[in-house]
Design a protein around this motif. Structure first.
Motif, PDB file in Angstrom:
ATOM      1  N   UNK A 244      22.786 -11.319  12.931  1.00  0.00           N
ATOM      2  CA  UNK A 244      22.325 -12.303  12.182  1.00  0.00           C
ATOM      3  C   UNK A 244      23.823 -12.602  11.534  1.00  0.00           C
ATOM      4  N   UNK A 245      23.557 -13.589  10.500  1.00  0.00           N
ATOM      5  CA  UNK A 245      24.445 -14.512   9.578  1.00  0.00           C
ATOM      6  C   UNK A 245      24.731 -13.529   8.464  1.00  0.00           C
ATOM      7  N   UNK A 246      24.201 -12.420   8.481  1.00  0.00           N
ATOM      8  CA  UNK A 246      24.355 -11.311   7.093  1.00  0.00           C
ATOM      9  C   UNK A 246      25.818 -11.339   6.891  1.00  0.00           C
ATOM     10  N   UNK A 247      26.103 -10.936   5.465  1.00  0.00           N
ATOM     11  CA  UNK A 247      27.575 -10.493   5.103  1.00  0.00           C
ATOM     12  C   UNK A 247      27.659  -9.141   4.431  1.00  0.00           C
ATOM     13  N   UNK A 248      28.643  -8.242   4.894  1.00  0.00           N
ATOM     14  CA  UNK A 248      28.485  -7.137   4.289  1.00  0.00           C
ATOM     15  C   UNK A 248      29.890  -6.910   3.322  1.00  0.00           C
ATOM     16  N   UNK A 249      29.771  -6.733   2.068  1.00  0.00           N
ATOM     17  CA  UNK A 249      31.049  -6.691   1.355  1.00  0.00           C
ATOM     18  C   UNK A 249      31.661  -5.085   1.584  1.00  0.00           C
ATOM     19  N   UNK A 250      32.790  -5.276   2.022  1.00  0.00           N
ATOM     20  CA  UNK A 250      33.301  -3.753   2.110  1.00  0.00           C
ATOM     21  C   UNK A 250      34.828  -3.823   1.750  1.00  0.00           C
ATOM     22  N   UNK A 251      35.539  -2.563   1.510  1.00  0.00           N
ATOM     23  CA  UNK A 251      36.866  -2.602   0.979  1.00  0.00           C
ATOM     24  C   UNK A 251      37.642  -3.481   2.157  1.00  0.00           C
ATOM     25  N   UNK A 252      38.836  -3.821   1.688  1.00  0.00           N
ATOM     26  CA  UNK A 252      39.565  -4.662   2.616  1.00  0.00           C
ATOM     27  C   UNK A 252      40.024  -4.034   3.818  1.00  0.00           C
ATOM     28  N   UNK A 253      40.448  -2.707   3.594  1.00  0.00           N
ATOM     29  CA  UNK A 253      40.942  -1.848   4.828  1.00  0.00           C
ATOM     30  C   UNK A 253      39.798  -1.354   5.722  1.00  0.00           C
ATOM     31  N   UNK A 254      38.693  -1.249   5.175  1.00  0.00           N
ATOM     32  CA  UNK A 254      37.743  -0.875   6.247  1.00  0.00           C
ATOM     33  C   UNK A 254      37.347  -2.173   7.137  1.00  0.00           C
ATOM     34  N   UNK A 255      37.078  -3.340   6.156  1.00  0.00           N
ATOM     35  CA  UNK A 255      36.919  -4.820   6.920  1.00  0.00           C
ATOM     36  C   UNK A 255      37.834  -4.918   7.945  1.00  0.00           C
ATOM     37  N   UNK A 256      38.831  -4.943   7.763  1.00  0.00           N
ATOM     38  CA  UNK A 256      40.082  -5.356   8.722  1.00  0.00           C
ATOM     39  C   UNK A 256      40.153  -4.263   9.826  1.00  0.00           C
ATOM     40  N   UNK A 257      39.843  -2.907   9.425  1.00  0.00           N
ATOM     41  CA  UNK A 257      39.773  -1.907  10.443  1.00  0.00           C
ATOM     42  C   UNK A 257      38.700  -2.317  11.710  1.00  0.00           C
TER      43      UNK A 257
END
Length: 304
Positions: A244-257
Motif C-alpha cells: 500500500x502507500x503506507x509510511x513507516x517511520x524508522x531510524x535513518x540507518x534502518x530505513x537506508x539499509x
C-alpha cells in the motif's frame, strides 16, 4: 573396581597408564609424564592394588596392556581429552576469546552499532555464541532486570529506575520514512504536512519513535496522523508498506539499509528534523559481565 578408586583417580595416574600403553616401557612412560621411574612404578603398583588385577603384562619385549588395562586406557583417553578441552575452553572464556553473550537492542542501534561490532569481534573470535533479541525498550529493560540479557541498547521509558543500571551514553537518532518505491513521495524531501494524507504504521503510543513523530507534527502546528496501524513489528511494517502507500517511520540507518536490499523500497526525508531521544547501553549494577560480553559491549561503545 571399587568406588574409592574411582574417587581417587587423578589425571597424572591416567596419563601414566596411557603413556605406558603407548610406549611399552615404564622408564620411557615416566619420562613422558615428567616423573622418575621409581615414582611411576609406585603409582602403577598402587593403582593395580586397588583394582585387584594387573593392568599390564611384563614381557621381555616390554609392557603390554591386559584386558583390564586396555579398558583403563580407552577411558583414560576420553577423560584426558575432555579435561584438555575443558582447560582450553576455560582459558578462552577467561581471555574473552569465546563464550555465550545475550544482548537485547532496539532496531536502530542493532543496525548502526551492535551488528557491526559483532561482525568485528567474530572475525577475531569465531567461538563467540551470541543471542540477539530486538524488542521495544520496555521489554528489553524488563529482560535485563530479570537477568535474561548481559546488556541492552535501549531507552529509559516510563518508570524505569536508572539506579539499578550502569549506563553508558549512546546517541540520538534521526527518523526517516520508509515507503515502497512506487509511493508518490518516494525519494523526495517533503514537509510533514505532505505526509498527512497517507496511512502510517508506527510503534505503539509511548514508544520513543512514536513520541518523536507526534512531537514533530505538533511542533509544526499539525495534527498527528489520523490513519495509524500500531505495531512494533518490522515484518508487519514491511508487509503494509509494500502492499500500500503506507509510511513507516524508522531510524535513518534502518530505513537506508532496507532501501538497499532490493525489495523495491525507498526513503522519504522530511524538511522538519525528527529526532529520537538518545538510547543508552545498559547493564545491571549487580552482575559483572563475562569477558566475552564485556568485549562485545566495549566494541559497541567504540562505535557510538
Amino acid at each position: 573396581m571399587s568406588a574409592p578408586l574411582i574417587q581417587r583417580l587423578r589425571p597424572p595416574q591416567l596419563k601414566l597408564i596411557r603413556a605406558i600403553h603407548d610406549v611399552g616401557k615404564l622408564q620411557l612412560a615416566a619420562e613422558a609424564v615428567g616423573m622418575s621411574q621409581p615414582a611411576a612404578s609406585r603409582m602403577l603398583a598402587e593403582i593395580e592394588t586397588h583394582v585387584g588385577a594387573p593392568l599390564f603384562e611384563r614381557l621381555p619385549r616390554g609392557m603390554v596392556s591386559t584386558e583390564i588395562g586396555a579398558a583403563f586406557v580407552r577411558h583414560a583417553r576420553v577423560i584426558l581429552t575432555e579435561i584438555d578441552a575443558l582447560a582450553a575452553e576455560v582459558g578462552k572464556l577467561h581471555g574473552g576469546k569465546a563464550g555465550v553473550v545475550r544482548v537485547g537492542t532496539v532496531t536502530g542501534p542493532a543496525v548502526s552499532a551492535l551488528v557491526p561490532a559483532l561482525t568485528a569481534i567474530r572475525a577475531e573470535v569465531p567461538d563467540i555464541q551470541p543471542t540477539i533479541e530486538v524488542a521495544p525498550s520496555v521489554t528489553l529493560i524488563r529482560g535485563l532486570d530479570e537477568g535474561r540479557f548481559d546488556f541492552v541498547l535501549a531507552r529509559l521509558v516510563g518508570d524505569n529506575q536508572v539506579r539499578s543500571f550502569e549506563a553508558h551514553p549512546g546517541r540520538t537518532e534521526v527518523i526517516s520514512f520508509l515507503v515502497r518505491a512506487s509511493h508518490p513521495l518516494a525519494g523526495k524531501t517533503v514537509s510533514l504536512a505532505e505526509t498527512q494524507p497517507y496511512d502510517f504504521v508506527i510503534q505503539e503510543a509511548g514508544s520513543p519513535i512514536r513520541n518523536a513523530l507526534e512531537n514533530a507534527f505538533l511542533s509544526s502546528h499539525l495534527h498527528t496522523p489520523d490513519k495509524v496501524t500500531n505495531s512494533s513489528s518490522l515484518l508487519v511494517a514491511l508487509s503494509l508498506i509494500t502492499g500500500s502507500n503506507a509510511i513507516a517511520p524508522l531510524t535513518r540507518e534502518v530505513a537506508q539499509m532496507l532501501a538497499r536490499t532490493g525489495m523495491d523500497l525507498d526513503v522519504i526525508t522530511t524538511t522538519e528534523s525528527i529526532v529520537v531521544s538518545p538510547f543508552l547501553v545498559l547493564q545491571s549494577r549487580h552482575h559483572a559481565l563475562s569477558p566475552m560480553a564485556q568485549r562485545l559491549r566495549d566494541e559497541v561503545l567504540r562505535r557510538l
